[in-house]
Write a protein that holds these residues in place. Structure first.
Motif, PDB file in Angstrom:
ATOM      1  N   UNK A  79     -40.001  -3.535  46.131  1.00 55.49           N
ATOM      2  CA  UNK A  79     -39.275  -2.780  47.156  1.00 55.49           C
ATOM      3  C   UNK A  79     -39.304  -3.458  48.527  1.00 55.49           C
ATOM      4  N   UNK A  80     -40.343  -4.281  48.789  1.00 53.67           N
ATOM      5  CA  UNK A  80     -40.502  -4.859  50.119  1.00 53.67           C
ATOM      6  C   UNK A  80     -40.155  -6.353  50.058  1.00 53.67           C
ATOM      7  N   UNK A  81     -39.085  -6.791  50.733  1.00 52.51           N
ATOM      8  CA  UNK A  81     -38.721  -8.225  50.715  1.00 52.51           C
ATOM      9  C   UNK A  81     -39.742  -9.071  51.466  1.00 52.51           C
ATOM     10  N   UNK A  82     -39.686 -10.406  51.236  1.00 48.88           N
ATOM     11  CA  UNK A  82     -40.659 -11.317  51.860  1.00 48.88           C
ATOM     12  C   UNK A  82     -40.547 -11.266  53.379  1.00 48.88           C
ATOM     13  N   UNK A  83     -39.340 -11.212  53.906  1.00 49.71           N
ATOM     14  CA  UNK A  83     -39.163 -11.235  55.353  1.00 49.71           C
ATOM     15  C   UNK A  83     -39.605  -9.948  56.030  1.00 49.71           C
ATOM     16  N   UNK A  84     -40.054  -8.970  55.255  1.00 46.16           N
ATOM     17  CA  UNK A  84     -40.460  -7.704  55.852  1.00 46.16           C
ATOM     18  C   UNK A  84     -41.913  -7.714  56.289  1.00 46.16           C
ATOM     19  N   UNK A 137     -32.688  19.749  35.259  1.00 44.74           N
ATOM     20  CA  UNK A 137     -33.556  19.356  34.148  1.00 44.74           C
ATOM     21  C   UNK A 137     -35.020  19.312  34.563  1.00 44.74           C
ATOM     22  N   UNK A 138     -35.283  19.547  35.857  1.00 44.48           N
ATOM     23  CA  UNK A 138     -36.648  19.535  36.349  1.00 44.48           C
ATOM     24  C   UNK A 138     -37.151  18.165  36.729  1.00 44.48           C
ATOM     25  N   UNK A 139     -36.226  17.198  36.988  1.00 46.00           N
ATOM     26  CA  UNK A 139     -36.624  15.826  37.282  1.00 46.00           C
ATOM     27  C   UNK A 139     -36.197  15.407  38.685  1.00 46.00           C
ATOM     28  N   UNK A 140     -36.840  14.357  39.191  1.00 44.45           N
ATOM     29  CA  UNK A 140     -36.362  13.612  40.355  1.00 44.45           C
ATOM     30  C   UNK A 140     -36.134  12.170  39.913  1.00 44.45           C
ATOM     31  N   UNK A 141     -35.379  11.429  40.704  1.00 46.12           N
ATOM     32  CA  UNK A 141     -35.029  10.054  40.327  1.00 46.12           C
ATOM     33  C   UNK A 141     -35.699   9.072  41.277  1.00 46.12           C
ATOM     34  N   UNK A 142     -36.369   8.053  40.704  1.00 47.53           N
ATOM     35  CA  UNK A 142     -37.019   7.005  41.479  1.00 47.53           C
ATOM     36  C   UNK A 142     -36.499   5.663  40.970  1.00 47.53           C
ATOM     37  N   UNK A 143     -35.960   4.824  41.860  1.00 51.55           N
ATOM     38  CA  UNK A 143     -35.440   3.515  41.423  1.00 51.55           C
ATOM     39  C   UNK A 143     -36.490   2.730  40.637  1.00 51.55           C
ATOM     40  N   UNK A 144     -36.042   2.106  39.543  1.00 51.70           N
ATOM     41  CA  UNK A 144     -36.862   1.289  38.660  1.00 51.70           C
ATOM     42  C   UNK A 144     -37.908   2.100  37.875  1.00 51.70           C
ATOM     43  N   UNK A 145     -37.995   3.399  38.172  1.00 56.93           N
ATOM     44  CA  UNK A 145     -38.914   4.250  37.410  1.00 56.93           C
ATOM     45  C   UNK A 145     -38.154   5.262  36.565  1.00 56.93           C
ATOM     46  N   UNK A 146     -36.892   5.477  36.941  1.00 56.54           N
ATOM     47  CA  UNK A 146     -36.068   6.416  36.192  1.00 56.54           C
ATOM     48  C   UNK A 146     -36.360   7.862  36.571  1.00 56.54           C
TER      49      UNK A 146
END
Length: 394
Positions: free
Chosen positions: A100-105, A123-132
């Motif tokens: 999630x954190x680029x090198x220049x950050x 459906x009782x879910x939340x969405x997290x990038x790369x975690x689904x």
């Protein structure tokens, strides 16, 4: 018929009347012997007689209404997410150049990224990038954080997650009715009691002594006087998310009949009163007519309560058992018992006349009848004397 024969007949009628109980005589209710003996009419409503004793009072006290009755009263568990709650997710990485954190950050004041706020979906879910999709319904923030870290630990650099509840839409407590600010508000994560919830709704509108509180939880309901929550802390149980608290006003009353100082309906004007206080409200016992040993309280009891009182409930049908409680105020200890025996809403208080009062009524009636029947005889006798005196006059 001579006067002597007439008097004998009237005395025989009086004796028969006294033996039969003279039920045609005016009275303000049943005699004590009638109440104790039960019904003479087989078609009458059956009832049970219970003498008030310390043991009886202990049984009744154990069945006094409790807000926790039928509803569990422990503190609520951690607040859990529900469908519709708004959730914030922040993900940290140990170093720049990760998922999630680029090198220049590297010049940033922290290696983290905050995702846009999102609702827990249907459906009782939340969405997290790369975690689904991450399960959130009925889970605590800590449990959701752990699921996010487990899903990202093989892709991000030592990931950590912080999940926060931004807007609570499911773990709510509703307070309705006679409060100053009826509302539906989020449950306090630290836990709160029923009185705390009522306070958040502005408190009750009226005086507490005629205010009732009904708690509904998981399809169960229980009701107690508001004063009980104040004066008996064990009744002031914790409110849980999803609870509905309904506050309403209903003055408690009892009615008094018979040889009390006053008859009629009386308000408690308190969240509870004892039998002694009720008798005093009704003006005490009438000194010229009441039998102190024959003071009765009429009440309907649940079968389980009546059974504990020693009543054979198999003789009765229906959900309520009619019970007549008797207290003896000729016994000095009866006054102590009366201060402990709690009156309940819609109770009937009845003080019976003393037997001597009923006898005096019979004698008064006999005297009235004999005097009425004797008047023509006396008048005829006086007329005869007058005629005789006229004949004897020179």
């Amino acid at each position: 018929m001579s006067r002597a024969i007439f008097i004998r007949v009237m005395l025989l009628l009086a004796a028969a009347c006294w033996v039969s109980g003279c039920h045609y005589m005016p009275t303000n209710g049943p005699t004590s012997s009638d109440v104790v003996a039960g019904q003479r009419d087989p078609e009458s409503l059956p009832y049970a007689m219970v003498k008030i004793t310390p043991q009886i009072e202990n049984v009744l006290a154990s069945f006094a209404p409790q807000l926790a009755g039928g509803i569990q009263g422990p503190p609520p568990k951690d607040i859990r997410f529900g469908i519709g709650d708004v959730v914030s997710v922040t993900i940290f990485e140990a170093a720049a150049g990760g998922l999630f954190i680029p090198v220049e950050a590297g010049v940033r004041p922290g290696n983290y990224i905050t995702l846009p706020n999102q609702n827990v979906d249907t459906d009782g879910n939340i969405s997290v990038p790369y975690a689904g999709a991450i399960r959130a319904k009925n889970r605590t923030p800590t449990e959701v954080q752990r699921s996010i870290v487990d899903a990202l630990k093989n892709r991000a650099i030592e990931p950590q997650a912080v999940v926060a509840l931004i807007e609570q839409r499911t773990s709510l407590i509703s307070v309705l009715g006679e409060v100053n600010s009826p509302n539906r508000f989020p449950a306090n994560a630290a836990g709160e009691h029923v009185l705390d919830a009522i306070t958040r709704a502005g408190g009750p509108k009226g005086q507490g002594f005629d205010t009732w509180v009904m708690l509904e939880r998981d399809g169960k309901r229980t009701t107690v006087p508001f004063g009980q929550l104040v004066y008996e802390p064990k009744s002031n149980i914790y409110a849980h998310p999803g609870d509905t608290i309904y506050v309403y006003r209903e003055p408690q009353t009892f009615v008094a009949f018979g040889a009390s100082g006053a008859q009629g309906q009386f308000n408690f004007e308190a969240w509870r009163i004892s039998l002694a206080e009720a008798v005093a409200k009704a003006g005490g016992l009438n000194d010229s007519s009441a039998d102190p040993a024959s003071v009765f309280v009429y009440r309907g009891e649940l079968p389980e309560v009546a059974a504990k009182l020693g009543v054979d409930v198999s003789k009765y049908s229906g959900p309520i058992i009619p019970v007549v409680y008797n207290i003896n105020f000729r016994d000095p200890a009866g006054y102590f018992l009366a201060t402990r025996f709690q009156l309940r809403n819609k109770d009937v208080l009845y003080a019976s006349n003393a037997a001597s009062v009923e006898d005096a009524k019979v004698m008064q009636q006999i005297r009235l009848v004999t005097a009425t029947a004797n008047d023509p005889i006396v008048a005829a006798y006086n007329a005869t004397l007058l005629r005789n005196s006229i004949k004897l006059a020179p």
